[in-house]
Design an enzyme around this catalytic site. Sequence first.
Site: not given
Length: 380
Positions: A101, A189
Amino acid sequence: MRLLEYEAKELFRNFGIPVPNGAVVKSPAEIALAIERVGLPLVVKAQVPVGGRGKAGGIKLAYSFEEAVREAENLLYSSLKGHTVRYVLLEKQLKIAKEYYLGVTIDQSAGKPVVMLSTEGGMDVEEIAKKKPESLISKRVEMSRGFYEFEARGMCKQLGLEGSLLVKVSETLRKLYEVFIKYDAIIAEINPLAITENGEVFAADAKIEIDDDALFRQTSLNIKPEERVEDPLKAEAIKIGVTYVRLDGDIGVIGSGAGLTMATIDIINDFGGKASNFLETGGGITEQLMYNAVKLLVKDERLKALFINLYGGINPMVQAANGIAKAYRELKVTIPILVKLVGNEQEKAWEILENAGIPVIKSIRTEDAVERLMKIIEGF
Ligand code: GDP
Ligand code: MN
């Protein structure tokens, strides 16, 4: 304004962040060629501006030509998480060994960007923080100074990365920060960053949300927000320059200021009513804006009354009254309408409204107005 995955990936590509080979289609006729260009096996991905598409059935793996066509056709124009799928992204399937992530957002309390990295991607960051907090590290960035490669490497090292993987992930993290700054993002992201079986690194997913207040200067993006929202009233609100949120009641509300409008909605609630919307004009009321705002709301067929609550500090009340009166006359409004208006040149404004046959509440208390409004609705 959230970009679609394929749009965000285009920006990533421009910044040198590795993304899988892919092609986007917006009609069934384009599917076959796209599959040929991308190659099998592939992933078929519904392009909607929300996360969790995988769990909702919006991400499909396809191994044959027929399968890819079928999945793409099924997703195109379908409804996913409340959005119509207008684009489908076909992408070369990755052999994912590990999911990381990477994220950059604003730390509201510090008023600074914060860069985040976790070796447990695939789930959302809140879930990572809850389930695997030790896998998640974050670093606040001094905007005037920027985010340097050595800092990105330091973050990777802290999570035990080494060798070429460390280099690739840290470069990607630094570039993600660059994208975040360049496009006035509030979130950028990559989740997951796919680590493939042979050690390559790709942004398998991409999320960029641009600050709405900065869209005007992000001209290279060529985004028209009003074309992206599905609720026609909301689209019109963006065009005329008011803040609009749809609610599930039947009393239309226009207020001059967010606080006043929210208080109005609460008071309507206290008196047993329910607002159909939040509509806030901000400090730039003109006759035209007020006219447009009334015109917008009366299109909503749920409405059984319209309540306008204005306070004239910087907002010109005479112009507001003229706009309301004009709309009332020209649009032949048939539902009851009530205006509470106080502030600059209020007597003149009251006169304009009363001459137009619109009931006016001259009290400063919104409670007085709503009490009257409920009686009008009952008697109507
Ligand atoms: P989201 O559910 O909206 O976040 O959509 P993603 O693009 O993140 O896809 C969801 C999940 O699908 C990812 O976490 C991956 O596990 C999986 N996925 C996406 N692309 C690929 C791929 O190329 N190969 C494989 N094997 N899985 C993928
Ligand atoms: Mn994702």
